[in-house]
Write a protein that holds these residues in place. Sequence first.
Motif, PDB file in Angstrom:
ATOM      1  N   CYS A 255       0.872  -1.171   0.103  1.00 55.14           N
ATOM      2  CA  CYS A 255       0.061  -0.033  -0.060  1.00 55.14           C
ATOM      3  C   CYS A 255       0.905   1.113   0.044  1.00 55.14           C
ATOM      4  CB  CYS A 255      -0.874  -0.094   1.161  1.00 55.14           C
ATOM      5  SG  CYS A 255      -0.158  -0.001   2.815  1.00 55.14           S
ATOM      6  N   GLY A 256       2.046   1.095   0.306  1.00 53.56           N
ATOM      7  CA  GLY A 256       3.166   2.217   0.073  1.00 53.56           C
ATOM      8  C   GLY A 256       3.086   3.170   1.428  1.00 53.56           C
ATOM      9  N   VAL A 257       2.415   2.809   2.464  1.00 51.79           N
ATOM     10  CA  VAL A 257       2.399   3.565   3.636  1.00 51.79           C
ATOM     11  C   VAL A 257       3.855   3.194   4.487  1.00 51.79           C
ATOM     12  CG1 VAL A 257       1.366   3.722   5.888  1.00 51.79           C
ATOM     13  CG2 VAL A 257      -0.063   3.494   3.862  1.00 51.79           C
ATOM     14  N   GLN A 258       4.211   4.530   5.073  1.00 53.84           N
ATOM     15  CA  GLN A 258       5.336   4.272   5.757  1.00 53.84           C
ATOM     16  C   GLN A 258       5.147   3.374   7.214  1.00 53.84           C
ATOM     17  OE1 GLN A 258       7.129   8.028   7.397  1.00 53.84           O
ATOM     18  NE2 GLN A 258       8.894   7.056   8.265  1.00 53.84           N
ATOM     19  N   VAL A 259       6.244   2.527   7.115  1.00 54.44           N
ATOM     20  CA  VAL A 259       6.000   1.345   8.420  1.00 54.44           C
ATOM     21  C   VAL A 259       7.329   1.833   9.443  1.00 54.44           C
ATOM     22  CG1 VAL A 259       6.061  -0.938   8.916  1.00 54.44           C
ATOM     23  CG2 VAL A 259       5.323  -0.021   6.713  1.00 54.44           C
ATOM     24  N   ASN A 260       6.949   1.623  10.650  1.00 53.72           N
ATOM     25  CA  ASN A 260       7.950   1.613  11.612  1.00 53.72           C
ATOM     26  C   ASN A 260       8.932   0.381  11.410  1.00 53.72           C
ATOM     27  OD1 ASN A 260       6.691   4.003  12.866  1.00 53.72           O
ATOM     28  ND2 ASN A 260       5.549   2.512  14.185  1.00 53.72           N
ATOM     29  N   ASP A 261      10.259   0.745  11.690  1.00 48.73           N
ATOM     30  CA  ASP A 261      11.214  -0.233  11.622  1.00 48.73           C
ATOM     31  C   ASP A 261      11.028  -1.526  12.233  1.00 48.73           C
ATOM     32  OD1 ASP A 261      12.569   1.307   9.665  1.00 48.73           O
ATOM     33  OD2 ASP A 261      13.698   2.551  11.420  1.00 48.73           O
ATOM     34  N   GLU A 262      10.333  -1.529  13.250  1.00 51.59           N
ATOM     35  CA  GLU A 262      10.201  -2.824  14.218  1.00 51.59           C
ATOM     36  C   GLU A 262       8.958  -3.464  13.896  1.00 51.59           C
ATOM     37  OE1 GLU A 262       8.312   0.952  16.482  1.00 51.59           O
ATOM     38  OE2 GLU A 262      10.353   0.477  15.295  1.00 51.59           O
ATOM     39  N   VAL A 264       6.245  -5.720  11.969  1.00 53.02           N
ATOM     40  CA  VAL A 264       6.508  -7.014  10.982  1.00 53.02           C
ATOM     41  C   VAL A 264       5.248  -6.844  10.048  1.00 53.02           C
ATOM     42  CG1 VAL A 264       6.343  -9.516  10.808  1.00 53.02           C
ATOM     43  CG2 VAL A 264       7.502  -8.331  12.841  1.00 53.02           C
ATOM     44  N   LEU A 265       4.233  -6.507  10.418  1.00 51.46           N
ATOM     45  CA  LEU A 265       3.040  -6.234   9.524  1.00 51.46           C
ATOM     46  C   LEU A 265       2.736  -4.579   9.572  1.00 51.46           C
ATOM     47  CD1 LEU A 265       0.634  -9.044  11.019  1.00 51.46           C
ATOM     48  CD2 LEU A 265       2.069  -9.279   8.896  1.00 51.46           C
ATOM     49  N   CYS A 266       2.225  -4.406   8.259  1.00 51.02           N
ATOM     50  CA  CYS A 266       1.743  -2.868   8.129  1.00 51.02           C
ATOM     51  C   CYS A 266       0.246  -2.668   8.813  1.00 51.02           C
ATOM     52  CB  CYS A 266       1.414  -2.877   6.489  1.00 51.02           C
ATOM     53  SG  CYS A 266       0.508  -1.266   6.152  1.00 51.02           S
ATOM     54  N   LYS A 267       0.317  -1.782   9.461  1.00 59.81           N
ATOM     55  CA  LYS A 267      -0.821  -1.215  10.351  1.00 59.81           C
ATOM     56  C   LYS A 267      -1.855  -0.938   9.297  1.00 59.81           C
ATOM     57  CE  LYS A 267       2.130  -0.335  14.445  1.00 59.81           C
ATOM     58  NZ  LYS A 267       2.543   0.587  15.502  1.00 59.81           N
ATOM     59  N   SER A 268      -1.553  -0.517   8.277  1.00 55.32           N
ATOM     60  CA  SER A 268      -2.684   0.072   7.444  1.00 55.32           C
ATOM     61  C   SER A 268      -3.269  -1.161   6.515  1.00 55.32           C
ATOM     62  CB  SER A 268      -2.027   0.962   6.299  1.00 55.32           C
ATOM     63  OG  SER A 268      -2.888   1.693   5.426  1.00 55.32           O
ATOM     64  N   CYS A 269      -2.699  -1.959   6.015  1.00 58.85           N
ATOM     65  CA  CYS A 269      -3.112  -2.955   5.185  1.00 58.85           C
ATOM     66  C   CYS A 269      -3.135  -4.538   5.647  1.00 58.85           C
ATOM     67  CB  CYS A 269      -2.882  -2.880   3.732  1.00 58.85           C
ATOM     68  SG  CYS A 269      -1.255  -3.667   3.374  1.00 58.85           S
ATOM     69  N   GLY A 270      -2.131  -4.749   6.840  1.00 63.62           N
ATOM     70  CA  GLY A 270      -1.948  -6.124   7.174  1.00 63.62           C
ATOM     71  C   GLY A 270      -0.816  -6.950   6.484  1.00 63.62           C
ATOM     72  N   SER A 271      -0.239  -6.166   5.499  1.00 64.06           N
ATOM     73  CA  SER A 271       0.667  -6.897   4.395  1.00 64.06           C
ATOM     74  C   SER A 271       2.017  -7.012   5.335  1.00 64.06           C
ATOM     75  CB  SER A 271       1.001  -6.176   3.505  1.00 64.06           C
ATOM     76  OG  SER A 271       2.077  -6.891   2.557  1.00 64.06           O
ATOM     77  N   SER A 272       2.669  -8.435   5.052  1.00 62.41           N
ATOM     78  CA  SER A 272       4.008  -8.533   5.561  1.00 62.41           C
ATOM     79  C   SER A 272       5.112  -8.306   4.987  1.00 62.41           C
ATOM     80  CB  SER A 272       4.031 -10.084   5.942  1.00 62.41           C
ATOM     81  OG  SER A 272       3.876 -10.871   5.008  1.00 62.41           O
ATOM     82  N   LYS A 356      16.306  24.010   1.048  1.00 63.56           N
ATOM     83  CA  LYS A 356      15.300  24.796   1.633  1.00 63.56           C
ATOM     84  C   LYS A 356      13.816  24.217   1.167  1.00 63.56           C
ATOM     85  CE  LYS A 356      17.929  28.633   3.340  1.00 63.56           C
ATOM     86  NZ  LYS A 356      17.992  30.231   3.304  1.00 63.56           N
ATOM     87  N   LEU A 357      13.811  23.288   0.173  1.00 62.18           N
ATOM     88  CA  LEU A 357      12.795  22.757  -0.319  1.00 62.18           C
ATOM     89  C   LEU A 357      11.983  21.950   0.587  1.00 62.18           C
ATOM     90  CD1 LEU A 357      13.311  22.293  -4.218  1.00 62.18           C
ATOM     91  CD2 LEU A 357      11.936  24.133  -3.204  1.00 62.18           C
ATOM     92  N   ASN A 358      10.648  21.875   0.612  1.00 66.17           N
ATOM     93  CA  ASN A 358       9.876  20.827   1.462  1.00 66.17           C
ATOM     94  C   ASN A 358       9.897  19.470   0.529  1.00 66.17           C
ATOM     95  OD1 ASN A 358       9.182  22.537   3.724  1.00 66.17           O
ATOM     96  ND2 ASN A 358       7.399  23.427   2.324  1.00 66.17           N
ATOM     97  N   ILE A 359      10.067  18.485   1.144  1.00 69.87           N
ATOM     98  CA  ILE A 359      10.136  17.367   0.222  1.00 69.87           C
ATOM     99  C   ILE A 359       9.344  15.985   1.079  1.00 69.87           C
ATOM    100  CG2 ILE A 359      11.761  15.161  -0.183  1.00 69.87           C
ATOM    101  CD1 ILE A 359      14.154  17.526  -0.372  1.00 69.87           C
ATOM    102  N   ALA A 360       8.455  15.428   0.052  1.00 66.84           N
ATOM    103  CA  ALA A 360       7.694  14.269   0.815  1.00 66.84           C
ATOM    104  C   ALA A 360       8.924  13.004   0.345  1.00 66.84           C
ATOM    105  CB  ALA A 360       6.518  13.938  -0.166  1.00 66.84           C
ATOM    106  N   VAL A 361       9.210  12.229   1.565  1.00 64.89           N
ATOM    107  CA  VAL A 361      10.179  11.287   1.469  1.00 64.89           C
ATOM    108  C   VAL A 361       9.883  10.271   0.695  1.00 64.89           C
ATOM    109  CG1 VAL A 361      11.648   9.773   3.088  1.00 64.89           C
ATOM    110  CG2 VAL A 361      10.873  12.118   3.738  1.00 64.89           C
ATOM    111  N   GLY A 362      10.792   9.706  -0.024  1.00 63.81           N
ATOM    112  CA  GLY A 362      10.888   8.364  -0.918  1.00 63.81           C
ATOM    113  C   GLY A 362      10.979   7.151  -0.118  1.00 63.81           C
ATOM    114  N   GLY A 363      10.284   6.184  -0.759  1.00 61.34           N
ATOM    115  CA  GLY A 363      10.221   4.887  -0.411  1.00 61.34           C
ATOM    116  C   GLY A 363       9.911   3.624  -1.097  1.00 61.34           C
ATOM    117  N   GLY A 364      10.172   2.550  -0.918  1.00 62.71           N
ATOM    118  CA  GLY A 364       9.458   1.434  -1.676  1.00 62.71           C
ATOM    119  C   GLY A 364       9.342   1.461  -3.162  1.00 62.71           C
TER     120      GLY A 364
END
Length: 373
Positions: A255-262, A264-272, A356-364
């Motif tokens: 789902c592309g949602v940021q996940v805490n490093d600790e 195991v499952l995504c809190k948004s969609c439950g994916s592992s 000084k630009l505002n940035i939405a952080v990348g990932g995944g």
Amino acid sequence: MNGRAVKITGSKTLTLARILEMASAKKGLDIIGIIDCHSPEVIAEVKMMIAQGELTELEEGGLRFQDTTLILGSEIEIYDSNCQGPIHVLAYFPTIAVMEHFSNWMRGYMKNIHLSSQRIYCDGRVLQQKVHDMGGLFIPAHVFTPFKSLFGKGVHHSLTEVFDPHLIDAIELGLSSDTQMVKNIRELQAYTFVTNSDAHSLGKIAREYQKLRLKAANFNELKKALHEQEGRAVIANYGLNPLLGKYYQTVCAKCGVQVNDEDVLCKSCGSSHIIKGVATRIMELSDTDCTERERPPYIHQVPLDFIPGLGPKMLERLIHAFGTEMTILHCITTEQLAEIVPLKIAQMIDLARTGKLNIAVGGGGVYGKVILE
């Protein structure tokens, strides 16, 4: 040259001639490394350009095209019993004759020599030794990205598990990291860091690069710089702000949602299926009592095609007015820019180079974005 693709993930416009034209005329690069040169099709095109006088072989290695020197390279994927890969590595050679010899050698270990970044069926150390014996440069590629890198999968904690540390000429950081982030990884202290664009399209060329102290733009001088010999050196790294990189933060692959490093499952969609971010992986490898070696400055840059509202036509106007993208990014004043493009765009370019630009952080696998206020 014959229309056969040598890089499936590359843009169709990413041809040898167009790369060289872009590097010399629009990007302002003195040296460019191209990592598809083991392909027989590319070798044939290089030979043709030499015969036609478009490329000139240099005595100290490399080939001259207009104002730019081409360094012949190959990106190779290893996956042997030691590496538990896949892991991408880079090899660079001084002449087309040596590159052709290397390509012919790889035919015995590779299923498809025509394509770039193909898997080689031999031990990583065997490949290293071959590159070294042929006078080449060996560089582990984008070493922290989650896929196809030395440290990205989390399997390896030391480069000695895969490589002979004495046969490594430099370490390529990748788009989601910088010098400051990796300063506490002890075993990397011995190596020069390189920052390369890993471009799969013409516009992405020189997202990242390094400024070198050389006597001339050729292979032998580059080799000296990577080993800091006779006063040659990398004197500055220019790279994408890591927050804009595709793998900076840990995210859910589904789902592309940021996940805490600790987690195991995504809190948004439950994916592992969690893709660990480069920032987290670097922290796992770091040693807090490591003595940091002196490094050249790492200068963050936001490429012009990341600037919202700055399209191809506007970019062409800027190039026509000021010469190259590097000049626009680092040398031209806001006032000068505003004579060619709207003031808002000129101001955003200035904010980009001052961080000084505002940035939405990348990932995944998704790049970060510049956010308009």
